[in-house]
Write a protein that holds these residues in place. Structure first.
Motif, short mmCIF file in Angstrom:
data_model
loop_
_atom_site.label_atom_id
_atom_site.label_comp_id
_atom_site.label_asym_id
_atom_site.label_seq_id
_atom_site.Cartn_x
_atom_site.Cartn_y
_atom_site.Cartn_z
N PRO A 238 0.82 -1.21 0.00
CA PRO A 238 0.00 0.00 0.00
C PRO A 238 0.85 1.26 0.00
O PRO A 238 2.01 1.25 0.41
N LEU A 239 0.25 2.33 -0.46
CA LEU A 239 0.87 3.65 -0.44
C LEU A 239 1.16 4.04 1.01
O LEU A 239 0.37 3.81 1.91
N LEU A 240 2.34 4.62 1.24
CA LEU A 240 2.68 5.06 2.59
C LEU A 240 1.61 6.01 3.11
O LEU A 240 1.13 6.89 2.37
N PRO A 241 1.18 5.87 4.37
CA PRO A 241 0.09 6.70 4.91
C PRO A 241 0.32 8.20 4.74
O PRO A 241 -0.61 8.93 4.40
N ALA A 242 1.57 8.68 4.96
CA ALA A 242 1.84 10.11 4.84
C ALA A 242 1.66 10.60 3.41
O ALA A 242 1.14 11.69 3.17
N VAL A 243 2.07 9.77 2.44
CA VAL A 243 1.91 10.14 1.04
C VAL A 243 0.44 10.12 0.66
O VAL A 243 -0.07 11.01 -0.03
N ALA A 244 -0.27 9.08 1.10
CA ALA A 244 -1.70 8.98 0.82
C ALA A 244 -2.44 10.20 1.34
O ALA A 244 -3.30 10.77 0.66
#
Length: 528
Positions: A238-244
């Motif tokens: 999954p996309l890193l939470p901060a990037v998302a």
């Protein structure tokens, strides 16, 4: 007002070339809902290097992606995955925290040639004891390090020799694609195709690419500094939470490993069946086609190498500069920033170049242009070649020169066709064309006339890399297979060669290749 949001699943596709970071929202069927682009600076160093800043890459990606998502073209909830297509043969050393330790050494950078020559002395040469090593290298990988110094095999040695403090701090060496995937997921990986030109992998089985210990030792780079290798369709996570959060996307959005530009364009062009070629016209150019076998033509610098399609290799015949010649014409000749420049704002002149070229007869009123402005890769590998205008007279003008630039790139492409057809094993009746240059109707017709082939202009050809990335992402999620791609393709126009123009170009092509033979020693004296 935002457009009505489609309910079908979409993919955030990245197309990162040498000049700009482009981000698109693309449906499973290949429809481009929207597109944003941010230019990226090229840095020419005093010692002849060509670099870009990975930090600027990332900021360009965030800017383009946020701008795109803010347009409301699709619901954020419908975005299934992010998948990237990027320029290849760049090298970024990163530390254990993923921080870039210096600018990326780009595919145009030849500073590593001396380090490569020192490392491979006696290992890579056409005679004597080095011949056996050369054969083994080609047998395992399909190719070998370019002695021009333009690929990561040389870049890593350059960093080791010239920047030992950076080499010591390097946790992993990453290609351009690998760096973006690191920033998206936190994983240090390389794809089957992005690791290829480090020339340290055993490529004999297309679905089981892996490091070969002897090649790693010969390349002079510590094995632990090389990343994990994965197929192009691998879901990295999954996309890193901060990037998302910054992009306004769900952290459930998956990141698929993606591919370098040649691989992605082969998918986006629709040329996925065996032996069906595509021509990409961008800053550089190439002819590529999927084949079921690993093979190398050393003389013409052609090889079939790992790609995204399972069980297949991609024949790639790379030429150093295509559309880059037109950029040079615009920036260094027509709108060079000196005392003669009157325009405060430089317009987008490429559509005007097309209009001008269309009214000049085939043959450019005798003017011949050789487009080797940054050396050449195939069908001859010679870093000393340079561009040239031949046969100018007082009767010629700027219009003739513009037409000659387009014809010169077409002649260079024809130069590749004989070895490509020999490699594939049959004559090529038609070729798909994609890339920014493929938007030019007159250029497509010139290429058809010069090659004597049917040219199939893909609809919205500038989006081919991004569409290819989207379809690689969809294949990674199991939404499609690559066998579905031809049925999804759309073409804008099909060009047939004009017999009279083709006859003229046959004569000019013979002069074009003779110019190389007669000038190569002079280029060696001037630039060797």
């Amino acid at each position: 007002m935002p457009l009505k949001q489609p309910s079908e699943r979409v993919f955030l596709a990245v197309d990162f070339g040498t000049s700009s970071m482009k981000v698109a929202l693309i449906t499973l069927g290949g429809q481009v809902l929207g597109w944003e682009s941010v230019p990226v600076q090229l840095y020419l160093t005093p010692d002849g290097g060509v670099e870009q800043s990975p930090v600027e890459w990332w900021q360009a990606f965030l800017t383009a992606a946020k701008r795109l998502m803010s347009r409301g073209l699709a619901s954020a909830d419908n975005v299934q995955a992010i998948c990237c297509s990027t320029q290849g043969e760049g090298t970024v050393p990163v530390d254990q925290n993923g921080n870039a330790l210096m600018n990326c050494v780009l595919w145009m950078d030849m500073r590593g040639a001396a380090s490569l020559k020192k490392q491979f002395k006696g290992l890579v040469n056409p005679t004597g004891a080095g011949l056996l090593n050369t054969i083994r290298w080609i047998y395992l990988t399909g190719g070998m390090p370019s002695m021009t110094g333009k690929d990561p095999a040389a870049h890593m040695l350059l960093i080791c020799d010239r920047y030992p403090h950076i080499y010591e701090r390097t946790y992993k060496f990453l290609n351009v694609l690998d760096y973006l995937n690191l920033r998206l997921t936190g994983r240090f990986t390389a794809t089957f195709d992005s690791i290829m030109t480090s020339w340290v992998t055993d490529n004999r089985r297309p679905d089981q690419i892996h490091y070969h210990p002897a090649l790693v030792r010969r390349c002079g780079v510590e094995a632990e500094k090389l990343p994990e290798i994965v197929p192009c369709t691998t879901v990295l996570g999954p996309l890193l939470p901060a990037v998302a959060a910054e992009l306004g996307l769900s952290s459930r959005v998956q990141v698929v490993a993606g591919a370098i530009d040649t691989t992605a364009a082969a998918i986006g062009s629709g040329a996925v069946e065996d032996g069906v070629p595509h021509l990409y016209l961008g800053t550089s150019s190439w002819i590529a086609a999927h084949v079921p076998y690993k093979k190398t033509d050393v003389v013409a610098s052609l090889a079939s190498l790992p790609c995204a399609v399972p069980g297949r290799y991609l024949l790639t015949a790379l030429q150093a500069t295509a559309g880059g010649n037109l950029t040079f014409l615009r920036d260094k000749i027509i709108y060079n920033k000196d005392e003669l420049l009157q325009e405060e704002n430089i317009p987008d002149i490429f559509k005007y170049l097309d209009k001008i070229a269309a009214r000049v007869p085939a043959g450019a009123n005798g003017v011949l242009y050789t487009p080797w402005i940054w050396g050449e890769r195939a069908p001859v590998e010679d870093k000393n070649l340079r561009a040239g205008l031949f046969n100018l007279s007082l009767h010629n003008n700027r219009e003739d020169i513009i037409r000659a630039f387009l014809e010169g790139v077409a002649f260079n492409t024809r130069w590749l066709m004989a070895p490509v057809e020999k490699f594939i094993g049959h004559p090529i009746p038609a070729i798909h064309i994609v890339g920014g240059g493929a938007q030019s109707d007159i250029w497509c017709q010139i290429i058809s006339d010069v090659l004597g082939l049917q040219i199939k202009q893909v609809a919205d050809p500038i989006y081919a890399n991004a569409v290819g990335a989207a379809w690689i992402g969809a294949a990674g999620l199991g939404e499609i297979t690559f066998r579905d791609v031809p049925s999804l393709m759309r073409f804008k126009q099909v060009y047939e060669p004009d017999p009279a123009n083709h006859a003229l170009y046959n004569q000019r092509f013979e002069i074009f290749t003779r110019t190389y033979r007669q000038m190569k020693s002079i280029y060696q004296q001037l630039n060797g």
